[in-house]
Scaffold this active site. Structure first.
Site, PDB file in Angstrom:
ATOM      1  N   LYS A  13       0.827  -1.210   0.054  1.00  0.00           N
ATOM      2  CA  LYS A  13       0.181  -0.107   0.103  1.00  0.00           C
ATOM      3  C   LYS A  13       0.818   1.292  -0.008  1.00  0.00           C
ATOM      4  O   LYS A  13       0.720   2.288  -0.796  1.00  0.00           O
ATOM      5  CB  LYS A  13      -0.916   0.095   1.110  1.00  0.00           C
ATOM      6  CG  LYS A  13      -1.937  -1.355   1.495  1.00  0.00           C
ATOM      7  CD  LYS A  13      -2.552  -1.037   2.551  1.00  0.00           C
ATOM      8  CE  LYS A  13      -1.946  -1.209   4.093  1.00  0.00           C
ATOM      9  NZ  LYS A  13      -1.159  -2.297   4.132  1.00  0.00           N
ATOM     10  N   ARG A  88      -9.352   0.708   8.858  1.00  0.00           N
ATOM     11  CA  ARG A  88      -9.063  -0.592   9.281  1.00  0.00           C
ATOM     12  C   ARG A  88     -10.156  -1.539  10.068  1.00  0.00           C
ATOM     13  O   ARG A  88      -9.930  -2.578  10.508  1.00  0.00           O
ATOM     14  CB  ARG A  88      -7.989  -0.733  10.171  1.00  0.00           C
ATOM     15  CG  ARG A  88      -6.665  -1.063   9.402  1.00  0.00           C
ATOM     16  CD  ARG A  88      -5.512  -0.647  10.129  1.00  0.00           C
ATOM     17  NE  ARG A  88      -4.239  -1.321  10.132  1.00  0.00           N
ATOM     18  CZ  ARG A  88      -3.220  -0.921   9.493  1.00  0.00           C
ATOM     19  NH1 ARG A  88      -3.189   0.239   8.819  1.00  0.00           N
ATOM     20  NH2 ARG A  88      -2.152  -1.579   9.525  1.00  0.00           N
ATOM     21  N   ARG A 127      11.853  -4.932   4.868  1.00  0.00           N
ATOM     22  CA  ARG A 127      11.526  -3.503   4.551  1.00  0.00           C
ATOM     23  C   ARG A 127      12.276  -2.584   5.383  1.00  0.00           C
ATOM     24  O   ARG A 127      12.585  -2.812   6.532  1.00  0.00           O
ATOM     25  CB  ARG A 127      10.164  -3.617   5.018  1.00  0.00           C
ATOM     26  CG  ARG A 127       9.668  -2.007   5.119  1.00  0.00           C
ATOM     27  CD  ARG A 127       8.095  -1.704   4.959  1.00  0.00           C
ATOM     28  NE  ARG A 127       7.413  -2.171   6.253  1.00  0.00           N
ATOM     29  CZ  ARG A 127       6.081  -2.289   6.252  1.00  0.00           C
ATOM     30  NH1 ARG A 127       5.298  -1.790   5.287  1.00  0.00           N
ATOM     31  NH2 ARG A 127       5.523  -2.604   7.305  1.00  0.00           N
ATOM     32  N   ARG A 161      11.281  -0.445  10.992  1.00  0.00           N
ATOM     33  CA  ARG A 161      10.363  -0.117  12.174  1.00  0.00           C
ATOM     34  C   ARG A 161      10.397  -1.429  13.135  1.00  0.00           C
ATOM     35  O   ARG A 161      10.838  -2.598  12.748  1.00  0.00           O
ATOM     36  CB  ARG A 161       8.914  -0.637  11.633  1.00  0.00           C
ATOM     37  CG  ARG A 161       8.627   0.898  10.663  1.00  0.00           C
ATOM     38  CD  ARG A 161       7.310   0.682   9.721  1.00  0.00           C
ATOM     39  NE  ARG A 161       6.331  -0.104  10.461  1.00  0.00           N
ATOM     40  CZ  ARG A 161       4.982  -0.210   9.849  1.00  0.00           C
ATOM     41  NH1 ARG A 161       5.067  -0.035   8.599  1.00  0.00           N
ATOM     42  NH2 ARG A 161       4.075  -0.883  10.430  1.00  0.00           N
ATOM     43  N   ARG A 172      -0.311  -8.517  13.402  1.00  0.00           N
ATOM     44  CA  ARG A 172      -1.082  -7.664  12.573  1.00  0.00           C
ATOM     45  C   ARG A 172      -1.817  -8.510  11.577  1.00  0.00           C
ATOM     46  O   ARG A 172      -3.015  -7.876  10.944  1.00  0.00           O
ATOM     47  CB  ARG A 172       0.184  -6.884  11.997  1.00  0.00           C
ATOM     48  CG  ARG A 172       0.741  -5.870  13.118  1.00  0.00           C
ATOM     49  CD  ARG A 172       2.100  -5.487  12.584  1.00  0.00           C
ATOM     50  NE  ARG A 172       2.251  -4.630  11.537  1.00  0.00           N
ATOM     51  CZ  ARG A 172       3.340  -4.690  10.743  1.00  0.00           C
ATOM     52  NH1 ARG A 172       4.540  -4.970  11.183  1.00  0.00           N
ATOM     53  NH2 ARG A 172       3.296  -3.829   9.630  1.00  0.00           N
TER      54      ARG A 172
HETATM   55  P1  ADP Z   1       1.164  -1.884   7.748  1.00  0.00           P
HETATM   56  O1  ADP Z   1       0.964  -1.267   6.429  1.00  0.00           O
HETATM   57  O2  ADP Z   1       2.463  -2.446   7.680  1.00  0.00           O
HETATM   58  O3  ADP Z   1       0.505  -2.742   8.438  1.00  0.00           O
HETATM   59  P2  ADP Z   1       0.924   0.627   9.066  1.00  0.00           P
HETATM   60  O4  ADP Z   1       1.949   1.457   9.056  1.00  0.00           O
HETATM   61  O5  ADP Z   1      -0.283   0.985   8.420  1.00  0.00           O
HETATM   62  O6  ADP Z   1       1.421  -0.756   8.828  1.00  0.00           O
HETATM   63  O7  ADP Z   1       0.432   0.374  10.555  1.00  0.00           O
HETATM   64  C1  ADP Z   1       1.258   0.414  11.759  1.00  0.00           C
HETATM   65  C2  ADP Z   1       0.571   0.278  13.258  1.00  0.00           C
HETATM   66  O8  ADP Z   1      -0.166   1.209  13.254  1.00  0.00           O
HETATM   67  C3  ADP Z   1      -0.516  -0.738  13.096  1.00  0.00           C
HETATM   68  O9  ADP Z   1      -0.189  -2.172  13.457  1.00  0.00           O
HETATM   69  C4  ADP Z   1      -1.715  -0.203  14.137  1.00  0.00           C
HETATM   70  O10 ADP Z   1      -0.928  -0.525  15.399  1.00  0.00           O
HETATM   71  C5  ADP Z   1      -1.553   1.246  13.807  1.00  0.00           C
HETATM   72  N1  ADP Z   1      -2.351   1.653  12.823  1.00  0.00           N
HETATM   73  C6  ADP Z   1      -2.092   2.249  11.627  1.00  0.00           C
HETATM   74  N2  ADP Z   1      -3.330   2.537  10.981  1.00  0.00           N
HETATM   75  C7  ADP Z   1      -4.226   2.360  11.957  1.00  0.00           C
HETATM   76  C8  ADP Z   1      -5.677   2.352  11.683  1.00  0.00           C
HETATM   77  N3  ADP Z   1      -6.464   2.868  10.718  1.00  0.00           N
HETATM   78  N4  ADP Z   1      -6.406   1.802  12.809  1.00  0.00           N
HETATM   79  C9  ADP Z   1      -5.752   1.562  13.982  1.00  0.00           C
HETATM   80  N5  ADP Z   1      -4.525   1.188  14.047  1.00  0.00           N
HETATM   81  C10 ADP Z   1      -3.838   1.641  13.185  1.00  0.00           C
HETATM   82  P1  ADP Z   2       2.360  -1.608   3.304  1.00  0.00           P
HETATM   83  O1  ADP Z   2       2.158  -0.345   3.297  1.00  0.00           O
HETATM   84  O2  ADP Z   2       1.128  -2.631   2.455  1.00  0.00           O
HETATM   85  O3  ADP Z   2       2.438  -2.325   4.612  1.00  0.00           O
HETATM   86  P2  ADP Z   2       4.760  -1.665   1.840  1.00  0.00           P
HETATM   87  O4  ADP Z   2       4.408  -0.655   0.385  1.00  0.00           O
HETATM   88  O5  ADP Z   2       5.609  -0.891   2.931  1.00  0.00           O
HETATM   89  O6  ADP Z   2       3.560  -2.368   2.369  1.00  0.00           O
HETATM   90  O7  ADP Z   2       5.759  -2.888   1.225  1.00  0.00           O
HETATM   91  C1  ADP Z   2       6.394  -3.846   2.070  1.00  0.00           C
HETATM   92  C2  ADP Z   2       7.634  -4.324   1.588  1.00  0.00           C
HETATM   93  O8  ADP Z   2       7.715  -4.795   0.337  1.00  0.00           O
HETATM   94  C3  ADP Z   2       8.698  -2.816   1.208  1.00  0.00           C
HETATM   95  O9  ADP Z   2       9.833  -3.179   1.736  1.00  0.00           O
HETATM   96  C4  ADP Z   2       8.338  -2.820  -0.128  1.00  0.00           C
HETATM   97  O10 ADP Z   2       9.626  -2.247  -0.852  1.00  0.00           O
HETATM   98  C5  ADP Z   2       8.269  -4.209  -0.639  1.00  0.00           C
HETATM   99  N1  ADP Z   2       7.077  -4.452  -1.815  1.00  0.00           N
HETATM  100  C6  ADP Z   2       6.278  -3.525  -2.045  1.00  0.00           C
HETATM  101  N2  ADP Z   2       5.431  -3.959  -3.119  1.00  0.00           N
HETATM  102  C7  ADP Z   2       5.990  -4.856  -3.561  1.00  0.00           C
HETATM  103  C8  ADP Z   2       6.107  -5.839  -4.870  1.00  0.00           C
HETATM  104  N3  ADP Z   2       4.895  -5.847  -5.473  1.00  0.00           N
HETATM  105  N4  ADP Z   2       6.853  -6.881  -4.848  1.00  0.00           N
HETATM  106  C9  ADP Z   2       7.901  -7.084  -4.118  1.00  0.00           C
HETATM  107  N5  ADP Z   2       8.150  -6.248  -2.974  1.00  0.00           N
HETATM  108  C10 ADP Z   2       7.386  -5.103  -2.915  1.00  0.00           C
END
Ligand code: ADP
Ligand code: ADP
Ligand code: ZN
Length: 217
Positions: A13, A88, A127, A161, A172
Site C-alpha cells: 500500500k 481498518r 522492509r 520499524r 497484525r
Molecule cells: P502496515 O501497512 O505495515 O500494516 P501501518 O504503518 O499501516 O502498517 O500501521 C502500523 C501500526 O499502526 C498498526 O499495526 C496499528 O497498530 C497502527 N495503525 C495504523 N493505522 C491504523 C488504523 N487505521 N487503525 C488502528 N490502528 C492503526
Molecule cells: P504496506 O504499506 O502495505 O505495509 P509496503 O508498501 O511498505 O507495504 O511494502 C512492504 C515491503 O515490500 C517494502 O519493503 C516494499 O519495498 C516491498 N514491496 C512492495 N510492493 C512490492 C512488490 N509488488 N513486489 C515485491 N516487493 C514489494
C-alpha cells in the site's frame, strides 16, 4: 478523486501510494505514518499509541479517525487523497463516510491488493525506509540503485520499524483478517471495489492500479 488502498500489512500500500503521489499529484494519508510521527514527537496521541503499535494491535478508532479528520482539514478541497492503512475497522469505515461527506468529498475507488500470506512476512522483514524522506525499500525487491544512497533524496541513513518482526507481523495479519477484511463487503455493495494482483512486481502493480483509476465509473 478519493481512493482507499486496502490490503494486509506488507501488501504494498505505502509503495503504491508513494507512486500515485508522484504520478497523480495526490496526497497520501497514512495513519501508520502519522501515528509513528506522533510517537516520535511524544504527543499525547503518540504516548497512547506506542505500546499498541509495538504489539501489532489496532489503535483506537477515535484516535485514528481524529487524525484523519485533522489531516483532511489541511487539504484544499480539490486535492485527491489516497487513504493508506485507513479505514481498518467497520467503525472507521463509518467515520470516513461522515468525514468525507462533511467536506463535500466522496469515495471513488477501493483498491484491494491481494497477496499470498507467505509473501507478507518476507516483505515485511526485509522492509526499510529512508530516514530523511521516507522512501520505501526492500532488502531484495527494491534496493537503492546506488548502495546506501536514497534514490529520491540522496540521504544515507535508513531505518527499520520496531514492529516489522515476524512475531508482531503474525498479530497484525490476524488483526487484518478479523477486523479489516470484513469491511470489504460495505464497499462491494457500492460497486467501488477493484482487486489487483499484489504479487506482481512493483511496476506491474502500479500499472494495474492505473488502469483501475483510468476506468472511472
Ligand atoms: P502496515 O501497512 O505495515 O500494516 P501501518 O504503518 O499501516 O502498517 O500501521 C502500523 C501500526 O499502526 C498498526 O499495526 C496499528 O497498530 C497502527 N495503525 C495504523 N493505522 C491504523 C488504523 N487505521 N487503525 C488502528 N490502528 C492503526
Ligand atoms: P504496506 O504499506 O502495505 O505495509 P509496503 O508498501 O511498505 O507495504 O511494502 C512492504 C515491503 O515490500 C517494502 O519493503 C516494499 O519495498 C516491498 N514491496 C512492495 N510492493 C512490492 C512488490 N509488488 N513486489 C515485491 N516487493 C514489494
Ligand atoms: Zn530519501
Amino acid at each position: 478523486m478519493n481512493i482507499i488502498l486496502l490490503g494486509p500489512p506488507g501488501a504494498g500500500k505505502g509503495t503504491q501510494a508513494q507512486r500515485l503521489v508522484v504520478q497523480r499529484a495526490m496526497v497520501q494519508l497514512s495513519t501508520g505514518d502519522m501515528l509513528r510521527a506522533a510517537v516520535k514527537a511524544g504527543t499525547p496521541v503518540g504516548l497512547k499509541a506506542k505500546a499498541v503499535m509495538d504489539a501489532g494491535e489496532l489503535v483506537s478508532d477515535e484516535i485514528v479517525s481524529g487524525i484523519i479528520g485533522e489531516a483532511l482539514d489541511q487539504l484544499p478541497p480539490e486535492t485527491g487523497v489516497i487513504f493508506d492503512g485507513y479505514p481498518r475497522t467497520a467503525a472507521q469505515a463509518e467515520s470516513l463516510d461522515a468525514l468525507l461527506a462533511a467536506r463535500g468529498r466522496h469515495l471513488d475507488h477501493v483498491v484491494e491488493l491481494e497477496v499470498d500470506e507467505d509473501a507478507l512476512v518476507d516483505r515485511i522483514t526485509g522492509r526499510f525506509t529512508c530516514a530523511s524522506c521516507g522512501e520505501g525499500y526492500h532488502d531484495r525487491y527494491k534496493r537503492p540503485s546506488v548502495e546506501g544512497v536514497c534514490d529520491r533524496c540522496g540521504g544515507t541513513e535508513f531505518k527499520r520499524r520496531p514492529d516489522d518482526n515476524e512475531e508482531t507481523v503474525r498479530t497484525r495479519m490476524a488483526e487484518y483478517r478479523a477486523k479489516t477484511a470484513p469491511i470489504l463487503p460495505i464497499y462491494e455493495a457500492r460497486g467501488i471495489v477493484s482487486r489487483v494482483d499484489g504479487m506482481a512486481d512493483i511496476d506491474g502493480v502500479s500499472e494495474a492500479i492505473e488502469s483501475v483509476l483510468e476506468h472511472q465509473v
